[in-house]
Design a protein around this motif. Structure first.
Motif, PDB file in Angstrom:
ATOM      1  N   GLU A   1      30.574  21.581 -12.657  1.00 55.46           N
ATOM      2  CA  GLU A   1      31.672  21.870 -13.375  1.00 55.46           C
ATOM      3  C   GLU A   1      32.047  23.799 -13.223  1.00 55.46           C
ATOM      4  O   GLU A   1      32.485  24.279 -12.671  1.00 55.46           O
ATOM      5  CB  GLU A   1      31.714  21.978 -14.374  1.00 55.46           C
ATOM      6  CG  GLU A   1      33.091  22.366 -15.621  1.00 55.46           C
ATOM      7  CD  GLU A   1      33.078  21.827 -17.697  1.00 55.46           C
ATOM      8  OE1 GLU A   1      33.958  22.074 -17.901  1.00 55.46           O
ATOM      9  OE2 GLU A   1      31.497  21.807 -17.747  1.00 55.46           O
TER      10      GLU A   1
ATOM     11  N   TRP B   1      32.792  23.992  -9.570  1.00 54.80           N
ATOM     12  CA  TRP B   1      34.737  23.643  -9.563  1.00 54.80           C
ATOM     13  C   TRP B   1      35.098  24.590  -9.846  1.00 54.80           C
ATOM     14  O   TRP B   1      36.039  24.714  -9.382  1.00 54.80           O
ATOM     15  CB  TRP B   1      34.227  21.926 -10.520  1.00 54.80           C
ATOM     16  CG  TRP B   1      35.778  22.030  -9.291  1.00 54.80           C
ATOM     17  CD1 TRP B   1      37.163  21.289 -10.124  1.00 54.80           C
ATOM     18  CD2 TRP B   1      35.865  20.626  -7.996  1.00 54.80           C
ATOM     19  NE1 TRP B   1      37.629  20.899  -9.425  1.00 54.80           N
ATOM     20  CE2 TRP B   1      37.348  20.292  -8.079  1.00 54.80           C
ATOM     21  CE3 TRP B   1      34.863  20.341  -7.065  1.00 54.80           C
ATOM     22  CZ2 TRP B   1      37.714  19.652  -7.260  1.00 54.80           C
ATOM     23  CZ3 TRP B   1      35.457  19.971  -6.275  1.00 54.80           C
ATOM     24  CH2 TRP B   1      36.959  18.932  -5.950  1.00 54.80           C
ATOM     25  N   ARG B   2      34.963  24.770 -10.857  1.00 58.12           N
ATOM     26  CA  ARG B   2      36.170  26.370 -11.920  1.00 58.12           C
ATOM     27  C   ARG B   2      35.864  27.328 -11.063  1.00 58.12           C
ATOM     28  O   ARG B   2      37.169  28.082 -10.338  1.00 58.12           O
ATOM     29  CB  ARG B   2      35.784  26.586 -13.005  1.00 58.12           C
ATOM     30  CG  ARG B   2      35.937  24.723 -14.264  1.00 58.12           C
ATOM     31  CD  ARG B   2      35.934  25.172 -15.757  1.00 58.12           C
ATOM     32  NE  ARG B   2      36.097  23.291 -16.496  1.00 58.12           N
ATOM     33  CZ  ARG B   2      36.869  22.816 -16.677  1.00 58.12           C
ATOM     34  NH1 ARG B   2      38.454  22.857 -16.492  1.00 58.12           N
ATOM     35  NH2 ARG B   2      36.666  22.114 -17.166  1.00 58.12           N
TER      36      ARG B   2
ATOM     37  N   GLU C   1      42.654  20.452 -10.435  1.00 61.73           N
ATOM     38  CA  GLU C   1      42.537  20.525 -11.377  1.00 61.73           C
ATOM     39  C   GLU C   1      42.187  18.471 -11.424  1.00 61.73           C
ATOM     40  O   GLU C   1      42.027  18.401 -12.520  1.00 61.73           O
ATOM     41  CB  GLU C   1      43.641  20.533 -12.777  1.00 61.73           C
ATOM     42  CG  GLU C   1      43.642  20.742 -13.389  1.00 61.73           C
ATOM     43  CD  GLU C   1      42.139  21.751 -13.909  1.00 61.73           C
ATOM     44  OE1 GLU C   1      41.577  21.525 -15.525  1.00 61.73           O
ATOM     45  OE2 GLU C   1      41.867  22.594 -13.740  1.00 61.73           O
ATOM     46  N   SER C   2      43.040  17.623 -10.994  1.00 61.73           N
ATOM     47  CA  SER C   2      43.016  16.349 -11.017  1.00 61.73           C
ATOM     48  C   SER C   2      43.130  16.089 -10.011  1.00 61.73           C
ATOM     49  O   SER C   2      43.447  16.261  -9.131  1.00 61.73           O
ATOM     50  CB  SER C   2      44.242  16.311 -11.839  1.00 61.73           C
ATOM     51  OG  SER C   2      45.225  15.705 -11.278  1.00 61.73           O
TER      52      SER C   2
ATOM     53  N   PRO D   1      42.561  27.175  -4.956  1.00 64.59           N
ATOM     54  CA  PRO D   1      43.190  25.739  -5.803  1.00 64.59           C
ATOM     55  C   PRO D   1      43.691  24.799  -4.890  1.00 64.59           C
ATOM     56  O   PRO D   1      43.691  23.536  -5.476  1.00 64.59           O
ATOM     57  CB  PRO D   1      43.479  26.372  -6.877  1.00 64.59           C
ATOM     58  CG  PRO D   1      44.577  27.915  -6.500  1.00 64.59           C
ATOM     59  CD  PRO D   1      43.311  28.391  -4.804  1.00 64.59           C
TER      60      PRO D   1
ATOM     61  N   GLN E   1      37.729  26.467  -8.053  1.00 63.91           N
ATOM     62  CA  GLN E   1      39.468  26.263  -8.209  1.00 63.91           C
ATOM     63  C   GLN E   1      40.030  27.991  -8.539  1.00 63.91           C
ATOM     64  O   GLN E   1      40.926  27.820  -7.505  1.00 63.91           O
ATOM     65  CB  GLN E   1      39.414  25.840  -9.862  1.00 63.91           C
ATOM     66  CG  GLN E   1      40.533  24.629 -10.237  1.00 63.91           C
ATOM     67  CD  GLN E   1      39.928  23.952 -10.957  1.00 63.91           C
ATOM     68  OE1 GLN E   1      39.689  24.666 -12.087  1.00 63.91           O
ATOM     69  NE2 GLN E   1      40.502  23.205 -10.759  1.00 63.91           N
ATOM     70  N   GLN E   2      39.357  28.785  -9.085  1.00 67.36           N
ATOM     71  CA  GLN E   2      40.027  30.201  -8.780  1.00 67.36           C
ATOM     72  C   GLN E   2      40.286  30.369  -7.828  1.00 67.36           C
ATOM     73  O   GLN E   2      41.670  31.239  -7.163  1.00 67.36           O
ATOM     74  CB  GLN E   2      39.055  31.469  -9.884  1.00 67.36           C
ATOM     75  CG  GLN E   2      39.143  30.826 -11.287  1.00 67.36           C
ATOM     76  CD  GLN E   2      39.550  30.997 -12.197  1.00 67.36           C
ATOM     77  OE1 GLN E   2      40.348  31.986 -11.693  1.00 67.36           O
ATOM     78  NE2 GLN E   2      39.952  30.753 -12.795  1.00 67.36           N
TER      79      GLN E   2
END
Length: 55
Positions: free
Chosen positions: A21, A24-25, A37-38, A32, A28-29
């Motif tokens: 997690e 990934w986060r 996100e999904s 992206p 993601q920043q």
């Protein structure tokens, strides 16, 4: 490979899931489009299974 208890296995998986997690986060920043996100459940499974904790 040595045997482990269910509790040990679950502890290790929880720790790995938390690391996934965070990884990934963070990514993601920065990217992206590569770290959405999904996704479909199978895509999450695939990404989690190839996740390298050393990254």
């Amino acid at each position: 490979m040595t045997q482990m208890t269910l509790d040990t296995f679950l502890k290790q998986e929880r720790e790995r899931l938390i690391k996934f997690e965070i990884y990934w986060r963070k990514n993601q920043q920065e990217e992206p489009e590569c770290f959405p996100e999904s996704m479909l459940p199978g895509d999450w499974d695939e990404n989690y299974n190839i996740f390298d904790e050393s990254e």
